[in-house]
Design a protein around this motif. Structure first.
Motif, PDB file in Angstrom:
ATOM      1  N   ALA A  55       0.862  -1.171   0.000  1.00 45.50           N
ATOM      2  CA  ALA A  55       0.000   0.000   0.000  1.00 45.50           C
ATOM      3  C   ALA A  55       0.901   1.225   0.000  1.00 45.50           C
ATOM      4  O   ALA A  55       1.449   1.586   1.044  1.00 45.50           O
ATOM      5  CB  ALA A  55      -0.911   0.002   1.227  1.00 45.50           C
ATOM      6  N   PRO A  56       1.120   1.844  -1.154  1.00 45.38           N
ATOM      7  CA  PRO A  56       2.023   2.996  -1.214  1.00 45.38           C
ATOM      8  C   PRO A  56       1.568   4.117  -0.298  1.00 45.38           C
ATOM      9  O   PRO A  56       0.375   4.427  -0.233  1.00 45.38           O
ATOM     10  CB  PRO A  56       1.946   3.420  -2.691  1.00 45.38           C
ATOM     11  N   GLY A  57       2.516   4.666   0.422  1.00 46.10           N
ATOM     12  CA  GLY A  57       2.185   5.717   1.374  1.00 46.10           C
ATOM     13  C   GLY A  57       1.913   5.196   2.765  1.00 46.10           C
ATOM     14  O   GLY A  57       1.789   5.967   3.718  1.00 46.10           O
TER      15      GLY A  57
ATOM     16  N   THR B 204       8.913  -4.125 -10.578  1.00 47.31           N
ATOM     17  CA  THR B 204       7.599  -3.514 -10.777  1.00 47.31           C
ATOM     18  C   THR B 204       7.388  -3.245 -12.256  1.00 47.31           C
ATOM     19  O   THR B 204       8.258  -2.691 -12.935  1.00 47.31           O
ATOM     20  CB  THR B 204       7.438  -2.227  -9.950  1.00 47.31           C
ATOM     21  N   PHE B 205       6.230  -3.661 -12.739  1.00 41.93           N
ATOM     22  CA  PHE B 205       5.914  -3.565 -14.162  1.00 41.93           C
ATOM     23  C   PHE B 205       4.695  -2.669 -14.367  1.00 41.93           C
ATOM     24  O   PHE B 205       3.591  -3.007 -13.958  1.00 41.93           O
ATOM     25  CB  PHE B 205       5.634  -4.964 -14.725  1.00 41.93           C
ATOM     26  N   ARG B 206       4.915  -1.481 -14.930  1.00 42.07           N
ATOM     27  CA  ARG B 206       3.855  -0.551 -15.316  1.00 42.07           C
ATOM     28  C   ARG B 206       2.958  -0.168 -14.137  1.00 42.07           C
ATOM     29  O   ARG B 206       1.730  -0.185 -14.246  1.00 42.07           O
ATOM     30  CB  ARG B 206       3.007  -1.146 -16.464  1.00 42.07           C
ATOM     31  N   ASN B 207       3.568   0.212 -13.040  1.00 43.20           N
ATOM     32  CA  ASN B 207       2.820   0.578 -11.845  1.00 43.20           C
ATOM     33  C   ASN B 207       3.057   2.004 -11.356  1.00 43.20           C
ATOM     34  O   ASN B 207       2.214   2.552 -10.644  1.00 43.20           O
ATOM     35  CB  ASN B 207       3.180  -0.364 -10.684  1.00 43.20           C
ATOM     36  N   VAL B 208       4.168   2.601 -11.708  1.00 41.10           N
ATOM     37  CA  VAL B 208       4.545   3.878 -11.084  1.00 41.10           C
ATOM     38  C   VAL B 208       3.496   4.954 -11.355  1.00 41.10           C
ATOM     39  O   VAL B 208       3.197   5.788 -10.489  1.00 41.10           O
ATOM     40  CB  VAL B 208       5.933   4.349 -11.568  1.00 41.10           C
ATOM     41  N   HIS B 209       2.885   4.943 -12.536  1.00 32.41           N
ATOM     42  CA  HIS B 209       1.860   5.946 -12.847  1.00 32.41           C
ATOM     43  C   HIS B 209       0.658   5.823 -11.916  1.00 32.41           C
ATOM     44  O   HIS B 209       0.005   6.824 -11.601  1.00 32.41           O
ATOM     45  CB  HIS B 209       1.426   5.828 -14.317  1.00 32.41           C
ATOM     46  N   ASN B 210       0.355   4.609 -11.466  1.00 30.73           N
ATOM     47  CA  ASN B 210      -0.755   4.420 -10.527  1.00 30.73           C
ATOM     48  C   ASN B 210      -0.454   5.085  -9.185  1.00 30.73           C
ATOM     49  O   ASN B 210      -1.329   5.707  -8.575  1.00 30.73           O
ATOM     50  CB  ASN B 210      -1.027   2.925 -10.315  1.00 30.73           C
ATOM     51  N   TRP B 211       0.770   4.956  -8.725  1.00 27.35           N
ATOM     52  CA  TRP B 211       1.140   5.570  -7.447  1.00 27.35           C
ATOM     53  C   TRP B 211       1.176   7.088  -7.563  1.00 27.35           C
ATOM     54  O   TRP B 211       0.840   7.798  -6.628  1.00 27.35           O
ATOM     55  CB  TRP B 211       2.488   5.010  -6.979  1.00 27.35           C
ATOM     56  N   MET B 212       1.561   7.587  -8.726  1.00 21.91           N
ATOM     57  CA  MET B 212       1.561   9.029  -8.937  1.00 21.91           C
ATOM     58  C   MET B 212       0.151   9.598  -8.824  1.00 21.91           C
ATOM     59  O   MET B 212      -0.054  10.689  -8.285  1.00 21.91           O
ATOM     60  CB  MET B 212       2.149   9.379 -10.299  1.00 21.91           C
TER      61      MET B 212
ATOM     62  N   GLY C 260      -2.030   8.858  -6.890  1.00 23.77           N
ATOM     63  CA  GLY C 260      -2.337   9.049  -5.477  1.00 23.77           C
ATOM     64  C   GLY C 260      -1.278   9.850  -4.747  1.00 23.77           C
ATOM     65  O   GLY C 260      -1.300   9.933  -3.519  1.00 23.77           O
ATOM     66  N   ASP C 261      -0.350  10.415  -5.519  1.00 21.97           N
ATOM     67  CA  ASP C 261       0.761  11.206  -4.961  1.00 21.97           C
ATOM     68  C   ASP C 261       1.605  10.395  -3.975  1.00 21.97           C
ATOM     69  O   ASP C 261       2.120  10.931  -2.989  1.00 21.97           O
ATOM     70  CB  ASP C 261       0.247  12.484  -4.280  1.00 21.97           C
TER      71      ASP C 261
ATOM     72  N   LYS D  93      -0.157  12.298 -14.904  1.00 17.10           N
ATOM     73  CA  LYS D  93      -1.215  11.705 -14.085  1.00 17.10           C
ATOM     74  C   LYS D  93      -2.396  11.232 -14.928  1.00 17.10           C
ATOM     75  O   LYS D  93      -2.955  10.158 -14.685  1.00 17.10           O
ATOM     76  CB  LYS D  93      -1.715  12.726 -13.055  1.00 17.10           C
ATOM     77  N   THR D  94      -2.788  12.043 -15.884  1.00 15.65           N
ATOM     78  CA  THR D  94      -3.981  11.706 -16.661  1.00 15.65           C
ATOM     79  C   THR D  94      -3.707  10.727 -17.794  1.00 15.65           C
ATOM     80  O   THR D  94      -4.595   9.965 -18.180  1.00 15.65           O
ATOM     81  CB  THR D  94      -4.605  12.983 -17.253  1.00 15.65           C
ATOM     82  N   SER D  95      -2.489  10.723 -18.323  1.00 14.49           N
ATOM     83  CA  SER D  95      -2.192   9.891 -19.490  1.00 14.49           C
ATOM     84  C   SER D  95      -1.697   8.496 -19.145  1.00 14.49           C
ATOM     85  O   SER D  95      -1.781   7.578 -19.960  1.00 14.49           O
ATOM     86  CB  SER D  95      -1.135  10.576 -20.359  1.00 14.49           C
TER      87      SER D  95
END
Length: 271
Positions: free
Chosen positions: A130-132, A148-156, A158-159, A195-197
């Motif tokens: 759970a990031p954060g 980690t595969f294609r996940n960093v944008h998801n955490w972004m 949620g900041d 964030k949006t893309s």
């Protein structure tokens, strides 16, 4: 005479290293080719290049590896047989108590899959991320590699992206590898657009890892796709496999294929 001995020793060392590298590559290829993989997953090998990616991340059969947010188990189906005999695999899935419907459904499905395939995947240790939050993806300092595969944008979105990299640093042994694959935005793309893309700039991902204490060791273009402009009506989800526009311009997006992706290998310093 001494020089002759030194040269002979170096040649021997290089031969052993080469043999070890060949054995690693063969083990990965065997894991990718295993007959237990889901057919719809294998069809995406042309875009995800799993053998080349895992070899670049220097994953070996005797390692302790953490896979972050394995989702439906696309990479898990490869990592599991690769590490079954001599290694250890932690699957750090979505939090069990999550109130996000997608997270809960995905976690429940993954748990059922593990139970149904106990004979094959019973050695996998299921944890959560759970990031954060202070979630332990693996015991501190125990992992040889975190992937980690294609996940960093998801955490972004949620900041929480910076906190995520700190968690990975904590789980890794000194000298351990962090392997990151992520949708790649054009240089200079701003935070709101990322964030949006769903696309992130490579510079920003490197910055996140560096601030967490990692050192960028090497970048690979193994998952690059020059056909992808990274600018689409529904962001990265416009492309396969999501095809967020449905039938609209479907052939166009299928011809592009999956997203252009950065593939980065970071190292946690030994001291």
């Amino acid at each position: 005479m001494k020089l002759t001995h030194w040269l002979a020793g170096m040649a021997c060392a290089l031969t052993v290293t080469g043999m070890a590298g060949a054995a690693q590559a063969d083990a990965i290829k065997d894991a990718v080719a295993n007959e237990k993989r889901t057919e719809k997953y294998t069809q995406r090998d042309q875009y995800r290049h799993p053998a080349e990616t895992l070899e670049f991340f220097q994953v070996k059969p005797d390692m302790t590896v953490v896979e972050i947010w394995p989702g439906g188990g696309w990479y898990t189906e490869i990592l599991s047989p690769l590490l079954a005999e001599d290694g250890k695999l932690y699957a750090a899935h979505f939090p069990k108590d999550s109130d996000v419907g997608y997270f809960k459904r995905s976690r429940d499905k993954f748990e059922k899959w593990l139970a149904d395939e106990k004979d094959t995947h019973g050695h996998i240790v299921l944890t959560e991320f759970a990031p954060g939050k202070d979630s332990e993806v693996a015991p501190a300092g125990s992992a040889d590699a975190v992937l980690t595969f294609r996940n960093v944008h998801n955490w972004m979105r949620g900041d929480n992206e910076a906190a995520a990299f700190k968690s990975f640093y904590k789980a890794l042994k000194p000298g351990g590898v962090l392997g990151v694959v992520e949708h790649r935005a054009k240089p200079g793309t701003d935070r709101d657009a990322m964030k949006t893309s769903g696309y992130m700039t490579q510079d920003y991902v490197v910055e996140l890892a560096t601030k967490a204490g990692f050192v960028l060791e090497e970048a690979s273009e193994v998952n690059a796709n020059p056909k992808d402009t990274a600018v689409h009506p529904k962001g990265v989800w416009t492309l396969p496999p999501s095809l967020a526009l449905g039938e609209e311009d479907k052939e166009k997006y299928q011809a592009i294929g999956e997203s252009d992706r950065m593939t980065l290998r970071f190292r946690k310093p030994k001291s």
